[in-house]
Design a protein around this motif. Structure first.
Motif, PDB file in Angstrom:
ATOM      1  N   GLN A 178       0.810  -1.217   0.000  1.00 21.31           N
ATOM      2  CA  GLN A 178       0.000   0.000   0.000  1.00 21.31           C
ATOM      3  C   GLN A 178       0.842   1.265   0.000  1.00 21.31           C
ATOM      4  O   GLN A 178       0.405   2.315  -0.456  1.00 21.31           O
ATOM      5  N   ARG A 179       2.074   1.177   0.515  1.00 25.50           N
ATOM      6  CA  ARG A 179       2.918   2.366   0.655  1.00 25.50           C
ATOM      7  C   ARG A 179       4.082   2.365  -0.325  1.00 25.50           C
ATOM      8  O   ARG A 179       4.975   3.199  -0.229  1.00 25.50           O
ATOM      9  N   CYS A 180       4.082   1.436  -1.267  1.00 22.19           N
ATOM     10  CA  CYS A 180       5.185   1.331  -2.221  1.00 22.19           C
ATOM     11  C   CYS A 180       4.686   1.666  -3.625  1.00 22.19           C
ATOM     12  O   CYS A 180       3.645   1.148  -4.051  1.00 22.19           O
ATOM     13  N   PRO A 181       5.405   2.507  -4.357  1.00 25.85           N
ATOM     14  CA  PRO A 181       4.966   2.855  -5.721  1.00 25.85           C
ATOM     15  C   PRO A 181       4.840   1.643  -6.635  1.00 25.85           C
ATOM     16  O   PRO A 181       4.066   1.667  -7.592  1.00 25.85           O
ATOM     17  N   SER A 182       5.615   0.581  -6.363  1.00 26.67           N
ATOM     18  CA  SER A 182       5.552  -0.626  -7.195  1.00 26.67           C
ATOM     19  C   SER A 182       4.742  -1.733  -6.530  1.00 26.67           C
ATOM     20  O   SER A 182       4.780  -2.885  -6.970  1.00 26.67           O
ATOM     21  N   GLY A 183       4.019  -1.390  -5.479  1.00 26.98           N
ATOM     22  CA  GLY A 183       3.305  -2.401  -4.704  1.00 26.98           C
ATOM     23  C   GLY A 183       2.293  -3.195  -5.497  1.00 26.98           C
ATOM     24  O   GLY A 183       2.081  -4.382  -5.234  1.00 26.98           O
ATOM     25  N   GLU A 184       1.695  -2.573  -6.506  1.00 30.99           N
ATOM     26  CA  GLU A 184       0.652  -3.253  -7.279  1.00 30.99           C
ATOM     27  C   GLU A 184       1.207  -4.456  -8.039  1.00 30.99           C
ATOM     28  O   GLU A 184       0.495  -5.432  -8.280  1.00 30.99           O
ATOM     29  N   ASN A 185       2.508  -4.392  -8.395  1.00 33.16           N
ATOM     30  CA  ASN A 185       3.123  -5.472  -9.173  1.00 33.16           C
ATOM     31  C   ASN A 185       4.140  -6.279  -8.366  1.00 33.16           C
ATOM     32  O   ASN A 185       4.904  -7.052  -8.932  1.00 33.16           O
ATOM     33  N   CYS A 186       4.162  -6.086  -7.057  1.00 35.50           N
ATOM     34  CA  CYS A 186       5.189  -6.680  -6.199  1.00 35.50           C
ATOM     35  C   CYS A 186       5.150  -8.213  -6.248  1.00 35.50           C
ATOM     36  O   CYS A 186       4.106  -8.830  -6.055  1.00 35.50           O
ATOM     37  N   PHE A 187       6.304  -8.827  -6.497  1.00 32.89           N
ATOM     38  CA  PHE A 187       6.384 -10.281  -6.564  1.00 32.89           C
ATOM     39  C   PHE A 187       6.118 -10.920  -5.198  1.00 32.89           C
ATOM     40  O   PHE A 187       5.443 -11.946  -5.110  1.00 32.89           O
ATOM     41  N   ALA A 188       6.692 -10.332  -4.137  1.00 38.02           N
ATOM     42  CA  ALA A 188       6.499 -10.901  -2.797  1.00 38.02           C
ATOM     43  C   ALA A 188       5.035 -10.845  -2.384  1.00 38.02           C
ATOM     44  O   ALA A 188       4.504 -11.788  -1.788  1.00 38.02           O
ATOM     45  N   GLU A 189       4.360  -9.742  -2.701  1.00 40.07           N
ATOM     46  CA  GLU A 189       2.945  -9.618  -2.362  1.00 40.07           C
ATOM     47  C   GLU A 189       2.099 -10.605  -3.163  1.00 40.07           C
ATOM     48  O   GLU A 189       1.130 -11.172  -2.660  1.00 40.07           O
ATOM     49  N   LYS A 190       2.485 -10.817  -4.424  1.00 42.63           N
ATOM     50  CA  LYS A 190       1.759 -11.800  -5.242  1.00 42.63           C
ATOM     51  C   LYS A 190       1.909 -13.202  -4.646  1.00 42.63           C
ATOM     52  O   LYS A 190       0.948 -13.977  -4.599  1.00 42.63           O
ATOM     53  N   ALA A 191       3.113 -13.509  -4.175  1.00 41.29           N
ATOM     54  CA  ALA A 191       3.334 -14.818  -3.550  1.00 41.29           C
ATOM     55  C   ALA A 191       2.476 -14.967  -2.302  1.00 41.29           C
ATOM     56  O   ALA A 191       1.904 -16.041  -2.046  1.00 41.29           O
ATOM     57  N   TYR A 192       2.363 -13.892  -1.534  1.00 42.40           N
ATOM     58  CA  TYR A 192       1.522 -13.951  -0.336  1.00 42.40           C
ATOM     59  C   TYR A 192       0.051 -14.112  -0.727  1.00 42.40           C
ATOM     60  O   TYR A 192      -0.682 -14.895  -0.102  1.00 42.40           O
ATOM     61  N   ASP A 193      -0.409 -13.406  -1.752  1.00 43.97           N
ATOM     62  CA  ASP A 193      -1.800 -13.534  -2.195  1.00 43.97           C
ATOM     63  C   ASP A 193      -2.096 -14.956  -2.660  1.00 43.97           C
ATOM     64  O   ASP A 193      -3.161 -15.514  -2.379  1.00 43.97           O
ATOM     65  N   ASP A 194      -1.129 -15.547  -3.386  1.00 42.67           N
ATOM     66  CA  ASP A 194      -1.302 -16.934  -3.829  1.00 42.67           C
ATOM     67  C   ASP A 194      -1.399 -17.870  -2.627  1.00 42.67           C
ATOM     68  O   ASP A 194      -2.210 -18.805  -2.610  1.00 42.67           O
ATOM     69  N   ALA A 195      -0.563 -17.616  -1.618  1.00 47.76           N
ATOM     70  CA  ALA A 195      -0.584 -18.452  -0.415  1.00 47.76           C
ATOM     71  C   ALA A 195      -1.896 -18.296   0.343  1.00 47.76           C
ATOM     72  O   ALA A 195      -2.446 -19.272   0.867  1.00 47.76           O
ATOM     73  N   ALA A 196      -2.410 -17.083   0.384  1.00 49.23           N
ATOM     74  CA  ALA A 196      -3.663 -16.833   1.108  1.00 49.23           C
ATOM     75  C   ALA A 196      -4.837 -17.564   0.476  1.00 49.23           C
ATOM     76  O   ALA A 196      -5.803 -17.916   1.159  1.00 49.23           O
ATOM     77  N   ALA A 197      -4.754 -17.813  -0.832  1.00 50.71           N
ATOM     78  CA  ALA A 197      -5.844 -18.484  -1.542  1.00 50.71           C
ATOM     79  C   ALA A 197      -5.646 -19.996  -1.620  1.00 50.71           C
ATOM     80  O   ALA A 197      -6.526 -20.708  -2.095  1.00 50.71           O
ATOM     81  N   ALA A 198      -4.490 -20.494  -1.138  1.00 43.12           N
ATOM     82  CA  ALA A 198      -4.155 -21.909  -1.303  1.00 43.12           C
ATOM     83  C   ALA A 198      -4.703 -22.758  -0.162  1.00 43.12           C
ATOM     84  O   ALA A 198      -4.938 -22.279   0.944  1.00 43.12           O
ATOM     85  N   ASP A 199      -4.882 -24.038  -0.451  1.00 49.58           N
ATOM     86  CA  ASP A 199      -5.263 -24.998   0.581  1.00 49.58           C
ATOM     87  C   ASP A 199      -4.037 -25.555   1.302  1.00 49.58           C
ATOM     88  O   ASP A 199      -4.108 -25.915   2.473  1.00 49.58           O
ATOM     89  N   ILE A 200      -2.912 -25.645   0.586  1.00 45.98           N
ATOM     90  CA  ILE A 200      -1.657 -26.113   1.167  1.00 45.98           C
ATOM     91  C   ILE A 200      -0.566 -25.126   0.793  1.00 45.98           C
ATOM     92  O   ILE A 200      -0.373 -24.817  -0.383  1.00 45.98           O
ATOM     93  N   VAL A 201       0.149 -24.622   1.800  1.00 41.86           N
ATOM     94  CA  VAL A 201       1.248 -23.681   1.573  1.00 41.86           C
ATOM     95  C   VAL A 201       2.538 -24.332   2.040  1.00 41.86           C
ATOM     96  O   VAL A 201       2.622 -24.842   3.159  1.00 41.86           O
ATOM     97  N   VAL A 202       3.551 -24.326   1.173  1.00 51.70           N
ATOM     98  CA  VAL A 202       4.869 -24.877   1.505  1.00 51.70           C
ATOM     99  C   VAL A 202       5.798 -23.714   1.845  1.00 51.70           C
ATOM    100  O   VAL A 202       5.946 -22.773   1.055  1.00 51.70           O
ATOM    101  N   VAL A 203       6.414 -23.764   3.024  1.00 54.08           N
ATOM    102  CA  VAL A 203       7.319 -22.699   3.463  1.00 54.08           C
ATOM    103  C   VAL A 203       8.552 -23.335   4.104  1.00 54.08           C
ATOM    104  O   VAL A 203       8.571 -24.532   4.393  1.00 54.08           O
ATOM    105  N   ASN A 204       9.581 -22.520   4.342  1.00 53.66           N
ATOM    106  CA  ASN A 204      10.703 -23.046   5.119  1.00 53.66           C
ATOM    107  C   ASN A 204      10.437 -22.830   6.607  1.00 53.66           C
ATOM    108  O   ASN A 204       9.671 -21.927   6.997  1.00 53.66           O
ATOM    109  N   THR A 205      11.051 -23.642   7.429  1.00 57.09           N
ATOM    110  CA  THR A 205      10.753 -23.635   8.859  1.00 57.09           C
ATOM    111  C   THR A 205      11.164 -22.320   9.500  1.00 57.09           C
ATOM    112  O   THR A 205      10.525 -21.861  10.453  1.00 57.09           O
TER     113      THR A 205
END
Length: 631
Positions: A178-205
């Motif tokens: 929300q506070r970044c000029p490139s936030g709309e296209n942010c890769f990290a935010e897209k990864a988080y959005d994908d994780a939020a919509a997923a049934d299984i999320v794989v992460v490192n410990t």
């Protein structure tokens, strides 16, 4: 959650779809049933699943059939990629079922489009960096237009750490979409959005533990977590719930300041504070820090606090109506400075439930703080919130107690391994060797290794508890053996393993980093030697503090469980598939004679055991003869 029979039928379908038709494994079925019951009942499960069990499918099938959401954590990138790129897609295909899964990594693993834009557009991030690394930056800029994920792991080349650090951000400095000029296209935010919509999320410990102890959740809500490679959870919790403070942190804040304010006075003095703290930490390296702190450390921290506050004041003076990229750099720098200020304050005020010490090399001493007991934290932050399945090929004997799992809130299961260790493998523990702490031990070990490696005609992974022991053995054995000896110093990890695997009559001498994660099946590995029992360092400040908690029972609560787990990891390098054969030689007479030897043996697979060198040599010669007959 479907009934157990449905889950087991799905497992059978998934196994049957594997290359070659798969293999029915009772341990895998037993584990799958236990995971299913744990999810349904909300009871935590600790399960040891030996090599060859197929534990990934045993927990993935119940997760897929459950209504989620769930998280799978793993300590190694290799397993993380295997789950996301291979296991889950194959499972979806086998079950003819759409599985919504996602991979989520720490923010610094993703290219930051805003930092790239600043560097390419106006060079303000670092003109020197642009001059020295223009080729890499140009390639990354091209890649940024092609990639869908921005994940560093997808690159076809390896950028330098300097360039990647300049084009990524950590969670400490990212202002958010929300506070970044490139936030709309942010890769990290897209990864988080994908994780939020997923049934299984794989992460490192590590990321998962940061989520557990963060005031602001880093992962989507979930009801179940599977913690694979759970034997390392205590150490990861110690890292993520603690603090690490060194000169690099100051340099990072200084760079952020200069990116926002080209001629920042505060950046220079913050950098100088990092150097002063570095000099003070050098005097306390490998030592516990008392409370109250030594005067030199207190003075360095108090001075640094004032200088970091000065930097924050400079940053806040930048008007909010400045150009968007200037404001973005300002926000990142304020966040980085604020995080450092918070850690400086915590370093001054560590509590009685924490341990403070200085670790690291001479060139990078680091002030560390870690919880004395991780179980109390996990009981408060995790076990009451989420159903957990903890699994590994090697489970420390006291893991549930160490991690704070209440006896009536968890089940423990050991499904063993499908490999026939009795028929195919021998554990050789020579009684005749001197105690490792006595004169003559090193020469005796070298003589023992010479005889065993000669019988194996190479084909040896020799594991050592120190670089010094590895170097001495390599120097002593090379003139005596007619096989090539590689050491861990010779080549990068992947190249070493490739050569060792391809060159059958060769040896690989390695240290603790290769006691796990080495997978060399087949005739290239018939002998694993271990120079001594891998007890932790007696002078480790964190473990020393934990030893004091247990007083005269410290050996059985702190040292022995760690040694047993590390030993099992090293021993586990031998059998990687059901047809493998060989010998594991633990060249430490305490393994055959010490009063605690059975505590160690119980953590290992059911080998045939011997203390007779000639028997071990006969097994190795038989393996060589069989290999020659098939050629």
């Amino acid at each position: 959650m479907p009934d157990v029979s449905t889950v087991l039928n799905a497992l059978a379908t998934a196994v049957g779809a594997l290359e070659g038709g798969g293999e029915d494994r009772s341990g895998q079925r037993h584990m799958c049933e236990a995971v299913s019951n744990a999810i349904a009942s909300g009871t935590h499960l600790v399960v040891a699943a030996g090599t060859g069990t197929g534990k990934s499918l045993a927990y993935l099938v119940p997760l897929v059939l459950d209504d989620g959401p769930s998280v799978v954590t793993t300590a190694t990138k290799t397993l993380q990629d295997q789950l996301f790129q291979k296991d889950l897609p194959q499972l979806a295909q086998a079950l003819e079922r759409e599985i919504n899964f996602a991979l989520l990594k720490g923010r610094s693993n993703y290219l930051c489009l805003q930092r790239l834009k600043e560097l390419v557009d106006d060079g303000q991030l670092s003109l020197d960096l642009a001059d020295q690394n223009s080729s890499e930056i140009s390639r990354l800029a091209t890649w940024a237009q092609q990639t869908n994920t921005g994940d560093r792991a997808e690159l076809s080349f390896q950028p330098s750490d300097t360039v990647w650090d300049a084009l990524s951000v950590s969670g400490r400095e990212c202002p958010g979409a929300q506070r970044c000029p490139s936030g709309e296209n942010c890769f990290a935010e897209k990864a988080y959005d994908d994780a939020a919509a997923a049934d299984i999320v794989v992460v490192n410990t590590h990321l998962y533990c940061l989520h557990v102890f963060s005031e602001v959740p880093l992962l989507p809500e979930h009801k179940t977590v599977v913690i694979d490679e759970a034997h390392g959870l205590e150490d990861i919790v110690s890292d993520t719930a603690g603090l690490a403070l060194n000169r690099t942190r100051f340099d990072e804040v200084a760079r952020s300041l200069r990116a926002a304010i080209a001629s920042s006075d505060a950046a220079d003095v913050i950098e100088d504070s990092g150097k002063q703290l570095h000099r003070a930490l050098e005097l306390h390296r490998d030592k516990s820090l008392p409370n109250p702190l030594p005067d030199d450390l207190q003075q360095a921290i108090v001075l640094a606090q004032g200088r970091v506050n000065q930097g924050t004041t400079e940053l806040k003076a930048i008007p909010n109506d400045a150009p968007a990229q200037v404001v973005s750099r300002k926000q990142r720098a304020i966040l980085a400075a604020t995080a450092l200020a918070e850690d400086l304050n915590r370093a001054l005020k560590s509590s009685a439930t924490e341990v403070a010490w200085v670790s690291g090399s001479e060139s990078s001493p680091t002030w560390r703080i870690a919880p004395l007991e991780v179980g109390t934290l996990l009981a408060k932050k995790l076990w009451g919130e989420t159903t957990a399945v903890l699994t590994s090929a090697t489970i420390p004997m006291n893991l549930p107690e160490t991690l704070g799992l209440a006896p009536d809130a968890h089940d423990v299961l050991d499904v063993g391994s499908p490999f026939d260790y009795q028929a195919n493998a021998v554990l050789y523990c020579p009684k005749h060797l001197p105690d490792p702490r006595h004169d003559g031990y090193q020469q005796a070990v070298h003589d023992e290794m010479t005889a065993l490696i000669s019988a194996a005609e190479g084909r040896t992974l020799a594991l050592f508890t120190s670089y010094k022991a590895m170097d001495q053995a390599a120097e002593a054995l090379r003139p005596k053996l007619n096989v090539h000896i590689y050491t861990q110093r010779d080549l990068p990890h992947a190249d070493l393993l490739r050569r060792f695997s391809n060159e059958v009559q060769s040896c690989l001498f390695a240290t603790m980093s290769m006691w796990q994660g080495v997978d060399v099946p087949g005739e290239s590995l018939s002998l694993v030697t271990i120079d001594r029992l891998p007890f932790p360092r007696p002078d480790d400040p964190l473990l020393n503090a934990r030893r004091k908690l247990y007083d005269n029972k410290a050996f059985y609560h702190v040292d022995l469980p760690r040694a047993a787990t590390r030993l099992a990891q090293g021993v586990g390098r031998l059998m990687r598939r059901s047809t493998d054969r060989g010998v594991v030689a633990v060249l430490d007479s305490r393994m055959a004679q010490a009063r605690y030897r059975w505590d160690l043996v119980k953590q290992l697979p059911q080998f045939r055991r011997t203390s007779d060198r000639e028997e071990a040599i006969a097994v190795l010669q038989s393996i060589c003869n069989s290999a020659a007959d098939t050629q």
